[in-house]
Design a protein around this motif. Structure first.
Motif, mmCIF file in Angstrom:
data_model
loop_
_atom_site.group_PDB
_atom_site.id
_atom_site.type_symbol
_atom_site.label_atom_id
_atom_site.label_comp_id
_atom_site.label_asym_id
_atom_site.label_seq_id
_atom_site.Cartn_x
_atom_site.Cartn_y
_atom_site.Cartn_z
ATOM 1 N N SER A 26 0.812 -1.218 0.000
ATOM 2 C CA SER A 26 0.000 0.000 0.000
ATOM 3 C C SER A 26 0.848 1.271 0.000
ATOM 4 O O SER A 26 0.438 2.280 -0.559
ATOM 5 N N GLY A 27 2.015 1.237 0.629
ATOM 6 C CA GLY A 27 2.886 2.402 0.637
ATOM 7 C C GLY A 27 2.300 3.607 1.363
ATOM 8 O O GLY A 27 2.639 4.745 1.081
ATOM 9 N N ARG A 28 1.381 3.389 2.265
ATOM 10 C CA ARG A 28 0.789 4.487 3.029
ATOM 11 C C ARG A 28 0.597 4.027 4.467
ATOM 12 O O ARG A 28 0.848 2.871 4.782
ATOM 13 N N PRO A 29 0.156 4.913 5.336
ATOM 14 C CA PRO A 29 -0.043 4.506 6.728
ATOM 15 C C PRO A 29 -0.988 3.306 6.817
ATOM 16 O O PRO A 29 -1.852 3.101 5.961
ATOM 17 N N LEU A 30 -0.803 2.527 7.857
ATOM 18 C CA LEU A 30 -1.569 1.303 8.075
ATOM 19 C C LEU A 30 -3.070 1.581 8.093
ATOM 20 O O LEU A 30 -3.545 2.442 8.819
ATOM 21 N N ARG A 31 -3.825 0.847 7.269
ATOM 22 C CA ARG A 31 -5.280 1.015 7.179
ATOM 23 C C ARG A 31 -5.943 -0.347 7.034
ATOM 24 O O ARG A 31 -5.353 -1.289 6.556
ATOM 25 N N ASP A 32 -7.228 -0.392 7.407
ATOM 26 C CA ASP A 32 -8.032 -1.592 7.212
ATOM 27 C C ASP A 32 -8.551 -1.574 5.778
ATOM 28 O O ASP A 32 -9.140 -0.580 5.349
ATOM 29 N N PRO A 33 -8.350 -2.648 5.001
ATOM 30 C CA PRO A 33 -8.776 -2.648 3.590
ATOM 31 C C PRO A 33 -10.282 -2.479 3.375
ATOM 32 O O PRO A 33 -10.691 -1.885 2.387
ATOM 33 N N LEU A 34 -11.105 -2.994 4.265
ATOM 34 C CA LEU A 34 -12.558 -2.881 4.079
ATOM 35 C C LEU A 34 -13.099 -1.514 4.446
ATOM 36 O O LEU A 34 -13.930 -0.954 3.736
ATOM 37 N N THR A 35 -12.660 -0.987 5.572
ATOM 38 C CA THR A 35 -13.237 0.255 6.079
ATOM 39 C C THR A 35 -12.372 1.480 5.814
ATOM 40 O O THR A 35 -12.831 2.595 5.995
ATOM 41 N N ASN A 36 -11.127 1.250 5.436
ATOM 42 C CA ASN A 36 -10.138 2.309 5.254
ATOM 43 C C ASN A 36 -9.848 3.046 6.571
ATOM 44 O O ASN A 36 -9.327 4.144 6.575
ATOM 45 N N ALA A 37 -10.220 2.428 7.681
ATOM 46 C CA ALA A 37 -9.972 3.026 8.998
ATOM 47 C C ALA A 37 -8.489 2.954 9.311
ATOM 48 O O ALA A 37 -7.841 1.929 9.061
ATOM 49 N N PRO A 38 -7.933 4.024 9.858
ATOM 50 C CA PRO A 38 -6.518 3.980 10.245
ATOM 51 C C PRO A 38 -6.317 2.964 11.366
ATOM 52 O O PRO A 38 -7.187 2.772 12.212
ATOM 53 N N MET A 39 -5.158 2.310 11.334
ATOM 54 C CA MET A 39 -4.833 1.312 12.350
ATOM 55 C C MET A 39 -3.468 1.625 12.932
ATOM 56 O O MET A 39 -2.621 2.201 12.257
ATOM 57 N N THR A 40 -3.260 1.237 14.182
ATOM 58 C CA THR A 40 -1.981 1.487 14.839
ATOM 59 C C THR A 40 -1.179 0.214 15.034
ATOM 60 O O THR A 40 -0.003 0.286 15.356
ATOM 61 N N SER A 41 -1.786 -0.939 14.826
ATOM 62 C CA SER A 41 -1.107 -2.205 15.082
ATOM 63 C C SER A 41 -1.226 -3.134 13.881
ATOM 64 O O SER A 41 -2.263 -3.199 13.232
ATOM 65 N N LYS A 42 -0.142 -3.857 13.639
ATOM 66 C CA LYS A 42 -0.141 -4.864 12.579
ATOM 67 C C LYS A 42 -0.497 -6.245 13.132
ATOM 68 O O LYS A 42 -0.383 -7.231 12.417
ATOM 69 N N ALA A 43 -0.935 -6.298 14.355
ATOM 70 C CA ALA A 43 -1.258 -7.586 14.976
ATOM 71 C C ALA A 43 -2.413 -8.262 14.248
ATOM 72 O O ALA A 43 -3.397 -7.617 13.887
ATOM 73 N N LEU A 44 -2.260 -9.555 14.021
ATOM 74 C CA LEU A 44 -3.299 -10.380 13.403
ATOM 75 C C LEU A 44 -3.481 -11.617 14.271
ATOM 76 O O LEU A 44 -2.507 -12.181 14.760
ATOM 77 N N TYR A 45 -4.716 -12.014 14.438
ATOM 78 C CA TYR A 45 -5.017 -13.187 15.248
ATOM 79 C C TYR A 45 -5.813 -14.180 14.417
ATOM 80 O O TYR A 45 -6.713 -13.789 13.661
ATOM 81 N N THR A 46 -5.504 -15.443 14.575
ATOM 82 C CA THR A 46 -6.224 -16.486 13.848
ATOM 83 C C THR A 46 -7.706 -16.429 14.194
ATOM 84 O O THR A 46 -8.071 -16.341 15.355
#
Length: 152
Positions: free
Chosen positions: A90-110
């Motif tokens: 994406s080359g831009r600040p971290l965002r949620d792909p569905l909502t385009n909401a800004p995110m502060t963490s790259k954490a992912l949980y199963t």
């Protein structure tokens, strides 16, 4: 001789006819109207296709989940590989792909519920290989959240 004496009788006749028609099966009413019986036949049944349920497909890849993960900030579920690639490219600040909401963490949980739902759905179709999968055994082991963060 067939004419009705007044409008009140015509209304009563229409209501009586309607009640009588409603009491009969639709096919009988259509037959009385001169519709040929072939129209009542069920249409030919096409061979069954296996449609992958949309709620079990990644919103990024549109393919059945293999390794579903969710973002704790938004709660949205994605295919692990797809969300990691999305963030890398994406080359831009971290965002949620569905909502385009800004995110502060790259954490992912199963998302264990989605994993179980996919497994249950696949159990209904034992010979089916989902599109985008090389085989039914193409399910990677779930990774802990810390491991996913280092992939980015």
């Amino acid at each position: 001789a067939n004419s009705l004496p007044n409008n009140r009788c015509a209304s009563l006749w229409s209501i009586t006819s309607l009640r009588s028609a409603l009491a009969r099966p639709v096919t009988a009413v259509l037959a009385m109207a001169g519709v040929p019986p072939a129209i009542f036949d069920d249409p030919p049944v096409e061979p069954a296709t296996t449609d992958e349920p949309v709620h079990l497909c990644c919103p990024i890849t549109h393919v059945l989940y293999r390794d579903p993960v969710f973002t704790p900030e938004t709660g949205n579920t994605y295919e692990r590989e797809a969300i990691v690639k999305f963030w890398q490219q994406s080359g831009r600040p971290l965002r949620d792909p569905l909502t385009n909401a800004p995110m502060t963490s790259k954490a992912l949980y199963t998302n264990w519920d989605k994993r179980r739902e996919v497994a249950a759905w696949l159990a209904q179709y034992p010979d089916y290989i989902p599109s985008g999968w090389s085989s039914r055994d193409d399910v990677p082991p779930a990774l802990p959240a810390e491991t996913t963060s280092t992939l980015l």
